[in-house]
Every structure is written in structure tokens, then in C-alpha cells.
Design a protein around this motif. Sequence first.
Motif, mmCIF file in Angstrom:
data_model
loop_
_atom_site.group_PDB
_atom_site.id
_atom_site.type_symbol
_atom_site.label_atom_id
_atom_site.label_comp_id
_atom_site.label_asym_id
_atom_site.label_seq_id
_atom_site.Cartn_x
_atom_site.Cartn_y
_atom_site.Cartn_z
ATOM 1 N N TYR A 79 0.837 -1.197 0.000
ATOM 2 C CA TYR A 79 0.000 0.000 0.000
ATOM 3 C C TYR A 79 0.878 1.256 0.000
ATOM 4 C CZ TYR A 79 -3.760 -3.191 1.181
ATOM 5 O OH TYR A 79 -4.670 -4.221 1.154
ATOM 6 N N TYR A 80 0.349 2.304 -0.623
ATOM 7 C CA TYR A 80 1.062 3.571 -0.726
ATOM 8 C C TYR A 80 0.251 4.658 -0.037
ATOM 9 C CZ TYR A 80 3.913 1.399 -4.391
ATOM 10 O OH TYR A 80 4.761 0.586 -5.092
ATOM 11 N N VAL A 81 0.941 5.475 0.743
ATOM 12 C CA VAL A 81 0.336 6.686 1.290
ATOM 13 C C VAL A 81 0.727 7.826 0.351
ATOM 14 C CG1 VAL A 81 0.200 8.283 3.228
ATOM 15 C CG2 VAL A 81 0.480 5.828 3.657
ATOM 16 N N LEU A 82 -0.273 8.465 -0.254
ATOM 17 C CA LEU A 82 -0.031 9.479 -1.277
ATOM 18 C C LEU A 82 -0.662 10.805 -0.888
ATOM 19 C CD1 LEU A 82 -1.015 7.379 -4.440
ATOM 20 C CD2 LEU A 82 1.228 7.487 -3.326
ATOM 21 N N GLU A 83 -0.102 11.874 -1.444
ATOM 22 C CA GLU A 83 -0.786 13.152 -1.399
ATOM 23 C C GLU A 83 -2.014 13.053 -2.309
ATOM 24 O OE1 GLU A 83 -0.290 15.818 0.299
ATOM 25 O OE2 GLU A 83 1.686 15.461 1.191
ATOM 26 N N GLU A 84 -3.181 13.431 -1.780
ATOM 27 C CA GLU A 84 -4.409 13.241 -2.553
ATOM 28 C C GLU A 84 -4.466 14.155 -3.769
ATOM 29 O OE1 GLU A 84 -9.095 12.402 -1.589
ATOM 30 O OE2 GLU A 84 -7.890 13.542 -0.161
ATOM 31 N N SER A 85 -3.863 15.329 -3.689
ATOM 32 C CA SER A 85 -3.864 16.258 -4.823
ATOM 33 C C SER A 85 -2.762 15.852 -5.796
ATOM 34 C CB SER A 85 -3.619 17.688 -4.339
ATOM 35 O OG SER A 85 -4.639 18.087 -3.466
ATOM 36 N N PRO A 86 -3.108 15.523 -7.040
ATOM 37 C CA PRO A 86 -2.097 15.046 -7.992
ATOM 38 C C PRO A 86 -1.226 16.178 -8.530
ATOM 39 C CG PRO A 86 -4.223 15.208 -9.075
ATOM 40 C CD PRO A 86 -4.459 15.538 -7.622
ATOM 41 N N VAL A 87 -0.040 15.793 -8.967
ATOM 42 C CA VAL A 87 0.839 16.747 -9.647
ATOM 43 C C VAL A 87 0.294 17.020 -11.049
ATOM 44 C CG1 VAL A 87 3.171 17.137 -10.525
ATOM 45 C CG2 VAL A 87 2.826 15.950 -8.339
ATOM 46 N N VAL A 88 -0.041 15.956 -11.751
ATOM 47 C CA VAL A 88 -0.600 16.047 -13.107
ATOM 48 C C VAL A 88 -1.735 15.034 -13.191
ATOM 49 C CG1 VAL A 88 -0.055 16.113 -15.572
ATOM 50 C CG2 VAL A 88 1.774 16.443 -13.914
ATOM 51 N N SER A 89 -2.764 15.346 -13.974
ATOM 52 C CA SER A 89 -3.885 14.430 -14.141
ATOM 53 C C SER A 89 -4.055 14.034 -15.601
ATOM 54 C CB SER A 89 -5.182 15.075 -13.633
ATOM 55 O OG SER A 89 -5.578 16.120 -14.487
ATOM 56 N N GLY A 90 -4.865 13.007 -15.819
ATOM 57 C CA GLY A 90 -5.100 12.534 -17.174
ATOM 58 C C GLY A 90 -5.782 13.547 -18.068
ATOM 59 N N GLU A 91 -6.404 14.581 -17.479
ATOM 60 C CA GLU A 91 -7.034 15.623 -18.283
ATOM 61 C C GLU A 91 -6.019 16.387 -19.119
ATOM 62 O OE1 GLU A 91 -9.211 18.038 -15.610
ATOM 63 O OE2 GLU A 91 -10.659 16.471 -15.074
ATOM 64 N N GLU A 92 -4.737 16.322 -18.692
ATOM 65 C CA GLU A 92 -3.687 17.040 -19.418
ATOM 66 C C GLU A 92 -2.974 16.157 -20.424
ATOM 67 O OE1 GLU A 92 -2.096 20.260 -16.240
ATOM 68 O OE2 GLU A 92 -2.350 18.226 -15.463
ATOM 69 N N LEU A 93 -3.492 14.924 -20.631
ATOM 70 C CA LEU A 93 -2.969 14.062 -21.687
ATOM 71 C C LEU A 93 -3.495 14.512 -23.038
ATOM 72 C CD1 LEU A 93 -3.301 10.433 -20.274
ATOM 73 C CD2 LEU A 93 -1.196 11.666 -20.685
ATOM 74 N N VAL A 94 -2.655 14.458 -24.051
ATOM 75 C CA VAL A 94 -3.103 14.780 -25.402
ATOM 76 C C VAL A 94 -3.111 13.548 -26.298
ATOM 77 C CG1 VAL A 94 -2.364 17.181 -25.296
ATOM 78 C CG2 VAL A 94 -0.749 15.457 -26.070
ATOM 79 N N ASP A 95 -2.429 12.477 -25.866
ATOM 80 C CA ASP A 95 -2.427 11.274 -26.694
ATOM 81 C C ASP A 95 -2.026 10.082 -25.845
ATOM 82 O OD1 ASP A 95 -2.797 9.764 -28.915
ATOM 83 O OD2 ASP A 95 -0.922 10.316 -29.914
ATOM 84 N N ALA A 96 -2.511 8.917 -26.216
ATOM 85 C CA ALA A 96 -2.144 7.663 -25.557
ATOM 86 C C ALA A 96 -2.267 6.553 -26.587
ATOM 87 C CB ALA A 96 -3.062 7.388 -24.361
ATOM 88 N N LEU A 97 -1.194 5.786 -26.765
ATOM 89 C CA LEU A 97 -1.168 4.745 -27.788
ATOM 90 C C LEU A 97 -0.600 3.458 -27.203
ATOM 91 C CD1 LEU A 97 0.329 6.812 -30.755
ATOM 92 C CD2 LEU A 97 -2.048 6.090 -30.518
ATOM 93 N N PRO A 98 -1.124 2.303 -27.626
ATOM 94 C CA PRO A 98 -0.537 1.037 -27.167
ATOM 95 C C PRO A 98 0.836 0.835 -27.786
ATOM 96 C CG PRO A 98 -2.242 0.638 -28.813
ATOM 97 C CD PRO A 98 -2.276 2.109 -28.513
#
Length: 554
Positions: A270-289
Motif C-alpha cells: 500500500y502507498y500513502v499518497l498526497e491526494e492532490s495530484p501533480v498532473v492528471s489525465g485531463e492534461e494528456l493529449v495522446d495515448a497509444l498502445p
Amino acid sequence: MLQIDRWKRILIVGLTLLGLALAAPNLFYKRVELHNDAVKAIEATGVETPELIADRAGWPSWMPSGLVNLGLDLRGGAHLLGEVRVADVYKARMDALWPEVRNALAAERQTIGSIRRLPAEDGVLKLEIGNADQMARAVEIVRGFSDPITTLSGAGQQSLAILADGKTITVQLSDAEKAATDQRTVQQSLEIIRRRVDEVGTREPTIMQQGQDRILIQVPGIGSADELKALIGTTAKLTFNPVVAIGSDAAARIEPGQVVLPSQEREGLYYVLEESPVVSGEELVDALPGTDQNGQPSVDFRFNPSGARKFGDFTAANVGQPFAIVLDNEVISAPTIRDAIRGGSGQISGSMGYDEANRLAVLLRAGALPAKMDFLEERTIGPELGQDSIDAGRLSAIIATVAVVAYMIASYGLFGVFASVSVIVNVILILAAMSVLGATMTLPGIAGIVLTVGTAVDANVIIFERIREELRAKKKVVRAIDDGFSEAMSAIIDANVTTFIAAAVMFFLGSGPVKGFAVTMTIGLITSVFTAIFLTRLMIIWWLERRKPKELIL
């Protein structure tokens, strides 16, 4: 005079033959469908496999290949009714607001005192300051993060509701902002679901809002409701979060603003994380396999300039520290930062197959659902049931057509034959128009065609009865026919205009099945006018020119 210019005759015959050609692919539905899918797949990927080449060769490329799309009730598929958890968005808004409020208050820590976030229910931000005397100043700072509501119903109101009590400030979305947020969330969910479904190549899905926070999804041709849920039910929320601690305790003690998440790769970690992300998926412009350095399936992603800058700044300031890649509340990877990553691109790899990598890339490209969905109703319609519906609809159309043809021939003799040919051509033209428009055929749509078969001869009946009246008035054959067409025109136009108005009302005010009925009926109106007035008239003229009758018994 009862004459049609040569160019008009060519146009009438040409439109009829064009309709036959455009409707012909529906006689070879499976073959043409495989051809279209193969062409689309080759154009999208640039790869020609033997299977795709064989499917593409199954239908001549020079022939029309448009098909009438089959709806859920004819093709089979999946039906879902989902409810969007709009309350999740309230919580996300407050969690994202906390770091900004904390930094703004910390800038005046000398007067305000310490700042601490207190436990509170979801969607509520509760914080405590050290100096109660400075509460007015603290509230003023927090109120600076509230914006005016821009909707008509919320005009003059603010986005945040702020309450102060002693040393405690409670912040949550105002009622007007919640209403506006609900609408935005459902609309965003609609668009993301539509993009996800379109990416996997399904045909003519029905995706629409029902009520305040529910979405109806009907996708023909998909295997099951579970398959559809796997595609659209996943939030696909990707974030990159700072790691506070790593351990094996799922109930580790955490501070407000932190969260404990499990590892996807190692059970019990298990990981204890800061709940507020540094970057989120909303800032992705592309994703490819793709594949990683070990040849294993992976997903390559790229950030927009804003995300790339934040990602680069964070990695530069935390060299030697781990950071977590979180997908839907699971840590899929937690690599250690070796160097600053300034390029704005990265890779997700781990225990996934090629199909999973492709599905994850689709979800990330389409974007994350703003909130999870609870599925209140799910139903799978098998292709066998759809085929039964097609067979029943085909049988009813054939019976209706045979009955109408028999009645017309019995009532009007040779002219009844002309009208029957027009009715059959009319049905073919309806299918041709629907193929070109990419319209969807449903059971109500079949009902619309059957109704069109019954009403398509109305114009011919009006014309033929008018010709009878002219013949009773002792007019010559050519004059009686010419006057019959001319005098019946106004009644035909009036009848079709009123029916068109009714169809338009059904289309704009009705939902899926009613719209399908309205579409087929509207197309049927247009084609029936063409066949009854122009095609029937042309056949009668050809008969007159060939036989030159001196009298006519009708």
C-alpha cells in the motif's frame, strides 16, 4: 398535355435505377458489412492482414457499399441505464481547492496562525486557523476562490458557500453551483461515453440523458452488457501523485489531504499518497498502445504543454524520490525519479495484455469520466432475438405488400399493376435513402415501412378515381388521364404535407423508437410522391404510346 420530356424520362428512370443500386448491398448484408469493416480497419491502421484482404475482396469496391444500420432490437446488443455519481465531483472540487487555499492562507501565517485541515464529510472542506481574531481576514482570502455563477438560474450567486464558526471555516459548493456542476458533469459524461463507444467502431449507438443524472446507452452489435460496462463503466482516471510512505498496512494513519491506495502489481503493498495530484489525465493529449524495453505491452502517453511543464518541474525537484502513477484508485507503478523528465511523455507498463493495453489507450484518449456511474438497469439482447425480429418484420412487409398489390390489381386492372410496381420501387427507394443517410432501422422503423406500403397507393387511388370521373364525363382517354393527374395533384400535396407535419413533430419531440418511425415515414412520403406522380405517370405514358387505346375501362 400528358407528355414528359425526354430529359425528364431519363431523370426518372435514372433515379429509379440509382435507388436499386444503392439498396442492393442490403441483400448481401453480412458480406458488405465485413467489406466495410475491413476497409475501415485498413485505413485506420495501414496494416493489411490476409483476413482483412479477404473481407475487403468480398464486395466489389466499385459498387455502392452503404447499408441500413440495424438498431438494437434488430441486431442485438447491450442496453444500460447508468446513474452518474455527481457527488464525487463535489469531493474532487474540494480536494483540489485545499492546496490553493492552504497556500493562500500560509502566505499570511504570521497573523492568521497555523492552518490545518479537519476531517469532514465528502464534498466539504473544513479547516482550522490558529488565530480566531483573524477569522474575517481568513474568510476574505477563502472567498477570493469563489466565482460568480454564470447560468441564468444562478445569476447573482457565488460558487462557494462559506461558513465561519470560532476557528473553523467550512467551505462547500453552493446550491446553484451544485446544479450547474450536475449538468456539466452529465454532459461531459455523455460526450466521453460517446467518444469511447465510437473509438471501438460500434454502429449507431443511442446515448442520451434521462432525467437529471441518468444516461441511457444502447449499443447494437456488442457482445454483452458486461462488455459494454467494461468499456464505459471504468472511470479511467489517471493521476501522478507524490508518495509519502510505502507499507503493508491498508489502515495506515494518515493526515487530512492524504490517501492510502493499494498496489496493482504487488498484493498487500500500500502507498500513502498526497491526494492532490501533480498532473492528471485531463492534461494528456495522446495515448497509444506499444511495448516497453522488455517487449511487454505498454501504453505510451504524452502531456500538453501545461502538463509537461508541471511534470518536468516536479521530477526536477524530487530526483531520487518515488512518485505514483495512479489509475482508478490503484497504484499501477511507483518508479523512482532518476532525472528530470522534461519531454512531457512517458510510458505505463506492467501486468497487462495487448488487449488491455489497447483498451486502456482508448479510455485515456477519450478522457476520464468526471464521476463513476452506477448501473441501474442492464440488458443484453442476443443476435438470435434480433434475427427473429428481422424475420418477423420482413414477413409482415411481404404480406402487406402482397395484400396491397392484390387489392390494386383487383380494383384497377392494368393500372393497378402500374401502381403495384410503384409501391415495390417505393420500398426499394426507402432502403436506398436510408443506406445513403446511414439511418438506423428499428422495429418501429419496419412498422413505418409497412404503413408506407399501405399509404403509398393513396396518391394512385386518388388519381385513378379522378380518371374514372373524367371517363364518365365522356372525355377521351388521353384527356381523361391528363385531367385525372392534374386535378388530383392538390389533394395529394395536402395529404402528404399534413402527414409530414405529424412526422416532424414525432421526430423532434419523440425519443429513439418514435424517431425511427418518423424517419422512415418521412422518407417514405418523399419516395411515394415520386413513384406515384412521376414513375406511375411515365409507365402509363409508355403504355399509351405503345397501345394507343381508343377507350379505357378502369
